[in-house]
Write a protein that holds these residues in place. Sequence first.
Motif, PDB file in Angstrom:
ATOM      1  N   SER A  90      -5.122  -3.091  -7.476  1.00 17.23           N
ATOM      2  CA  SER A  90      -4.593  -2.345  -6.340  1.00 17.23           C
ATOM      3  C   SER A  90      -3.423  -3.074  -5.675  1.00 17.23           C
ATOM      4  N   CYS A  91      -3.645  -4.343  -5.308  1.00 23.35           N
ATOM      5  CA  CYS A  91      -2.609  -5.075  -4.576  1.00 23.35           C
ATOM      6  C   CYS A  91      -1.860  -6.100  -5.428  1.00 23.35           C
ATOM      7  N   GLY A  92      -2.410  -6.442  -6.606  1.00 26.53           N
ATOM      8  CA  GLY A  92      -1.759  -7.399  -7.490  1.00 26.53           C
ATOM      9  C   GLY A  92      -2.040  -8.852  -7.178  1.00 26.53           C
ATOM     10  N   GLU A  93      -2.788  -9.116  -6.129  1.00 29.82           N
ATOM     11  CA  GLU A  93      -3.135 -10.489  -5.754  1.00 29.82           C
ATOM     12  C   GLU A  93      -4.303 -10.976  -6.609  1.00 29.82           C
ATOM     13  N   PRO A  94      -4.514 -12.296  -6.690  1.00 29.03           N
ATOM     14  CA  PRO A  94      -5.669 -12.809  -7.435  1.00 29.03           C
ATOM     15  C   PRO A  94      -6.975 -12.278  -6.849  1.00 29.03           C
ATOM     16  N   THR A  95      -7.868 -11.899  -7.744  1.00 26.74           N
ATOM     17  CA  THR A  95      -9.153 -11.340  -7.327  1.00 26.74           C
ATOM     18  C   THR A  95     -10.055 -12.427  -6.755  1.00 26.74           C
ATOM     19  N   GLY A  96      -9.974 -13.604  -7.285  1.00 21.88           N
ATOM     20  CA  GLY A  96     -10.795 -14.709  -6.815  1.00 21.88           C
ATOM     21  C   GLY A  96     -11.961 -14.959  -7.758  1.00 21.88           C
ATOM     22  N   TYR A  97     -12.187 -16.219  -8.062  1.00 23.43           N
ATOM     23  CA  TYR A  97     -13.237 -16.573  -9.012  1.00 23.43           C
ATOM     24  C   TYR A  97     -14.617 -16.160  -8.529  1.00 23.43           C
ATOM     25  N   SER A  98     -14.912 -16.352  -7.248  1.00 23.73           N
ATOM     26  CA  SER A  98     -16.259 -16.018  -6.759  1.00 23.73           C
ATOM     27  C   SER A  98     -16.556 -14.536  -6.945  1.00 23.73           C
ATOM     28  N   ARG A  99     -15.582 -13.681  -6.726  1.00 26.73           N
ATOM     29  CA  ARG A  99     -15.765 -12.230  -6.945  1.00 26.73           C
ATOM     30  C   ARG A  99     -15.985 -11.953  -8.423  1.00 26.73           C
ATOM     31  N   LEU A 100     -15.187 -12.558  -9.283  1.00 21.98           N
ATOM     32  CA  LEU A 100     -15.311 -12.321 -10.717  1.00 21.98           C
ATOM     33  C   LEU A 100     -16.579 -12.947 -11.288  1.00 21.98           C
ATOM     34  N   GLU A 105     -16.402  -7.688 -14.383  1.00 21.61           N
ATOM     35  CA  GLU A 105     -15.615  -6.503 -14.712  1.00 21.61           C
ATOM     36  C   GLU A 105     -14.902  -5.904 -13.500  1.00 21.61           C
ATOM     37  N   ALA A 106     -14.943  -6.609 -12.361  1.00 20.88           N
ATOM     38  CA  ALA A 106     -14.304  -6.113 -11.142  1.00 20.88           C
ATOM     39  C   ALA A 106     -12.817  -5.861 -11.369  1.00 20.88           C
ATOM     40  N   ARG A 107     -12.350  -4.724 -10.874  1.00 16.66           N
ATOM     41  CA  ARG A 107     -10.946  -4.358 -11.040  1.00 16.66           C
ATOM     42  C   ARG A 107     -10.111  -4.680  -9.805  1.00 16.66           C
ATOM     43  N   CYS A 108     -10.780  -4.821  -8.664  1.00 18.23           N
ATOM     44  CA  CYS A 108     -10.076  -5.040  -7.400  1.00 18.23           C
ATOM     45  C   CYS A 108     -10.633  -6.252  -6.665  1.00 18.23           C
ATOM     46  N   CYS A 109      -9.791  -6.846  -5.836  1.00 22.12           N
ATOM     47  CA  CYS A 109     -10.253  -7.923  -4.969  1.00 22.12           C
ATOM     48  C   CYS A 109     -11.223  -7.325  -3.945  1.00 22.12           C
ATOM     49  N   ILE A 110     -11.926  -8.174  -3.257  1.00 18.25           N
ATOM     50  CA  ILE A 110     -12.956  -7.703  -2.333  1.00 18.25           C
ATOM     51  C   ILE A 110     -12.352  -6.861  -1.197  1.00 18.25           C
ATOM     52  N   GLN A 111     -11.167  -7.221  -0.726  1.00 18.89           N
ATOM     53  CA  GLN A 111     -10.548  -6.463   0.356  1.00 18.89           C
ATOM     54  C   GLN A 111     -10.201  -5.038  -0.105  1.00 18.89           C
ATOM     55  N   CYS A 112      -9.588  -4.919  -1.256  1.00 15.41           N
ATOM     56  CA  CYS A 112      -9.207  -3.594  -1.757  1.00 15.41           C
ATOM     57  C   CYS A 112     -10.442  -2.779  -2.134  1.00 15.41           C
ATOM     58  N   GLN A 113     -11.460  -3.428  -2.703  1.00 14.06           N
ATOM     59  CA  GLN A 113     -12.689  -2.721  -3.052  1.00 14.06           C
ATOM     60  C   GLN A 113     -13.376  -2.191  -1.796  1.00 14.06           C
ATOM     61  N   THR A 114     -13.394  -2.999  -0.739  1.00 10.63           N
ATOM     62  CA  THR A 114     -13.985  -2.559   0.529  1.00 10.63           C
ATOM     63  C   THR A 114     -13.225  -1.364   1.081  1.00 10.63           C
TER      64      THR A 114
END
Length: 121
Positions: A90-100, A105-114
């Motif tokens: 969604s935003c192109g920023e790193p998703t973050g290791y803890s989320r992954l 299989e997460a496609r979005c970072c936590i902020q965009c997913q929320t």
Amino acid sequence: MNDQQWHELQERLTQAHAALLSQLADDLDRTTDLRLPLPHVAEASPADNASQRALHSAVHEAATLTARRLDLVRHALARFDDASYGLCESCGEPTGYSRLAACPEARCCIQCQTRLERGRR
């Protein structure tokens, strides 16, 4: 994300892919088995027929959910090939290791997913 984390997530997704393929094959085998007539029954009762339909529906739903998850895992694995894995779609920023690590299989970072989930309500 460092190389070790990258490879760990790729391996987890590869293992999930194999497990989901196996689960989907099992689900499809069960669906086929459910279409066969009940053994040793001249004519099934309405309750037996209803139970059979409910079981068939549950197995079909499980197979559908497995197939959806398999699509997500395949998509994530494909993103390793073009080096876009780990970037929010969604935003192109790193998703973050803890989320992954929690959801490889997460496609979005936590902020965009929320934000996406709030928009669905």
